[in-house]
Design an enzyme around this catalytic site. Structure first.
Site, PDB file in Angstrom:
ATOM      1  N   HIS A 228       0.813  -1.220   0.000  1.00  0.00           N
ATOM      2  CA  HIS A 228       0.000   0.000   0.000  1.00  0.00           C
ATOM      3  C   HIS A 228       0.846   1.269   0.000  1.00  0.00           C
ATOM      4  O   HIS A 228       0.308   2.368  -0.109  1.00  0.00           O
ATOM      5  CB  HIS A 228      -0.970   0.006   1.195  1.00  0.00           C
ATOM      6  CG  HIS A 228      -0.322   0.187   2.533  1.00  0.00           C
ATOM      7  ND1 HIS A 228       0.006  -0.873   3.360  1.00  0.00           N
ATOM      8  CD2 HIS A 228       0.059   1.304   3.200  1.00  0.00           C
ATOM      9  CE1 HIS A 228       0.544  -0.410   4.469  1.00  0.00           C
ATOM     10  NE2 HIS A 228       0.586   0.915   4.394  1.00  0.00           N
ATOM     11  N   ASP A 256      -0.513  -7.417   0.672  1.00  0.00           N
ATOM     12  CA  ASP A 256       0.077  -6.136   1.035  1.00  0.00           C
ATOM     13  C   ASP A 256       1.591  -6.280   1.035  1.00  0.00           C
ATOM     14  O   ASP A 256       2.234  -6.268   2.085  1.00  0.00           O
ATOM     15  CB  ASP A 256      -0.430  -5.641   2.388  1.00  0.00           C
ATOM     16  CG  ASP A 256      -0.095  -4.160   2.619  1.00  0.00           C
ATOM     17  OD1 ASP A 256       0.412  -3.526   1.674  1.00  0.00           O
ATOM     18  OD2 ASP A 256      -0.356  -3.663   3.723  1.00  0.00           O
ATOM     19  N   GLY A 336       3.485   5.654   9.387  1.00  0.00           N
ATOM     20  CA  GLY A 336       4.878   5.758   8.978  1.00  0.00           C
ATOM     21  C   GLY A 336       5.651   4.477   9.206  1.00  0.00           C
ATOM     22  O   GLY A 336       6.713   4.269   8.619  1.00  0.00           O
ATOM     23  N   SER A 338       4.532   1.546   8.339  1.00  0.00           N
ATOM     24  CA  SER A 338       4.167   0.603   7.286  1.00  0.00           C
ATOM     25  C   SER A 338       5.384   0.153   6.487  1.00  0.00           C
ATOM     26  O   SER A 338       6.253   0.959   6.136  1.00  0.00           O
ATOM     27  CB  SER A 338       3.168   1.247   6.323  1.00  0.00           C
ATOM     28  OG  SER A 338       1.874   1.204   6.825  1.00  0.00           O
ATOM     29  N   SER A 353       2.023  -4.204   7.878  1.00  0.00           N
ATOM     30  CA  SER A 353       0.914  -3.838   7.002  1.00  0.00           C
ATOM     31  C   SER A 353       0.034  -2.779   7.652  1.00  0.00           C
ATOM     32  O   SER A 353      -0.087  -1.667   7.162  1.00  0.00           O
ATOM     33  CB  SER A 353       0.079  -5.071   6.656  1.00  0.00           C
ATOM     34  OG  SER A 353      -1.089  -4.717   5.942  1.00  0.00           O
TER      35      SER A 353
END
Length: 384
Positions: A228, A256, A336, A338, A353
């Site tokens: 993402h 993801d 942040g 991720s 994720s």
């Protein structure tokens, strides 16, 4: 030369020299590491500090737990083969420091215990539970349903409903259909899951446009991260806005995960970074930790935090769509983080994720397993 590159190179070189001095040999992603010694653990004080803080362990308890979890990983395969068709799933018991395996056939119990695992009798096999979950995966979930996964310890499919939404008409209809799919238990979760991307802020991240995410794990030719965070072909820039590379592959939702090529003076190292505050952690492989094992996460917003593996192969219902085959943990995260690294001991586990909550009040976070990403794109994990 970039200050962050200098710092990372110096830290990585120091760690690699330390492993050579202690006589460690490199391990591939497929290798199963030997049980960690106290010398191993001393190479990663940041990991032990995070485990003490987040799991309430002493340093000795943290080292003992890492040793027990490594042994459990080695037992899991033989125990599963011993269980045969009666296999009902497995999990790590932190109190006993042993792997527990569920079986539906009493006659298989002794064979499982002979491998070094504990065995318990259950009603449903893992195959039956997986089939029930697959039927639920085909349903359209409303926003009030957060996720669902097979819970081997409870021998059921656990459906998680956002607190306060259990009586929503759409949720009630979904739960009724889920019950018809097989053995289901409905549980309540604190909030709806969301991804952990963030707008442009300072720190040591990477950027795609005005989105900030975190590097996951180095692979030969680049690094893996969350899907993402960017689309194929999107340009990636470092903390100083200098060009790193591009997204070569990306999938979200349904999955993801993504991988980014690295060039233009940037290079990869087989460590999980502490951003200059927490010492780095060497990556020696990607042996998957069982449910119940400790796991830690590093991200560009909240840095190091630890917890435990709560579930595997969970379907997470984000507002953008469902993502499947995720691993749920009790580790906190914030926007942040991720794409950042999940690691158990010195074994890469996955890339961050999303989740719910934060690192002030607590929460839960999911990661996409790293071996799935490696297999999908034909990548090779960069290890020591």
């Amino acid at each position: 030369m970039r200050r962050t590159t200098i710092l990372r190179t110096a830290l990585s070189s120091a760690l690699l020299l330390a492993t050579a001095a202690l006589g460690f040999t490199p391990a591939s992603a497929a290798d199963r590491p030997a049980a960690p010694s106290r010398a191993d653990a001393s190479l990663s004080p940041g990991l032990l500090t995070a485990m003490r803080r987040d799991l309430g362990l002493t340093e000795e308890q943290a080292v003992d737990r890492l040793r027990a979890e490594t042994a459990a990983r080695g037992v899991e395969g033989p125990a599963r083969r011993a269980a045969g068709a009666s296999y009902g799933g497995s999990w790590f018991e932190a109190d006993s420091g042993r792997l527990t395996v569920a079986v539906t056939d009493r006659a298989r119990r002794a064979a499982v215990e002979a491998t070094g695992a504990d065995a318990v009798l259950v009603r449903h096999t893992a195959r039956q539970l997986d089939a029930a979950k697959a039927r639920i995966d085909r349903l359209e979930a409303p926003a009030g349903v957060a996720s669902w996964h097979v819970d081997p310890e409870a021998n059921t499919v656990a459906v998680h409903v956002v607190e306060g939404h259990r009586d929503d008409p759409g949720v009630r209809a979904f739960v009724a259909r889920a019950h018809r799919a097989g053995p289901v238990t409905v549980r309540t979760t604190g909030d709806a899951p969301r991804t952990f991307a963030a707008g442009t802020v300072g720190g040591d991240p990477y950027y795609t446009g005005n989105v900030r995410c975190s590097i996951g794990f180095s692979v030969h030719g680049g690094f893996v991260t969350a899907g993402h965070c960017g689309s194929p072909g999107a340009a990636v820039h470092g903390w100083d806005r200098s060009y790193i590379g591009t997204f070569q592959g990306s999938s979200f939702p349904e999955n993801d995960y993504a991988w980014v090529s690295v060039g233009s003076g940037w290079w990869t190292v087989p460590v999980v970074l502490g951003w200059g505050t927490v010492p780095d952690q060497l990556v020696r492989g990607s042996a998957e930790a069982p449910v119940g094992a400790s796991v830690c996460r590093s991200g560009s917003t909240t840095r190091w935090h630890c917890g435990a593996v709560l579930a595997k192969n969970e379907t997470v219902n984000y507002s953008q769509g469902a993502v499947r085959q995720m691993t749920k943990t009790s580790v906190c995260a914030e926007p942040g983080d991720s794409g950042g690294s999940f690691i158990s001991g010195d074994q890469a586990q996955g890339v961050t994720s999303g989740g719910w909550g934060n690192c002030s009040g607590g929460g839960q976070t999911w990661h996409q397993p790293v071996n799935e990403i490696l297999n999908r794109y034909g990548l090779r994990l960069h290890t020591t």
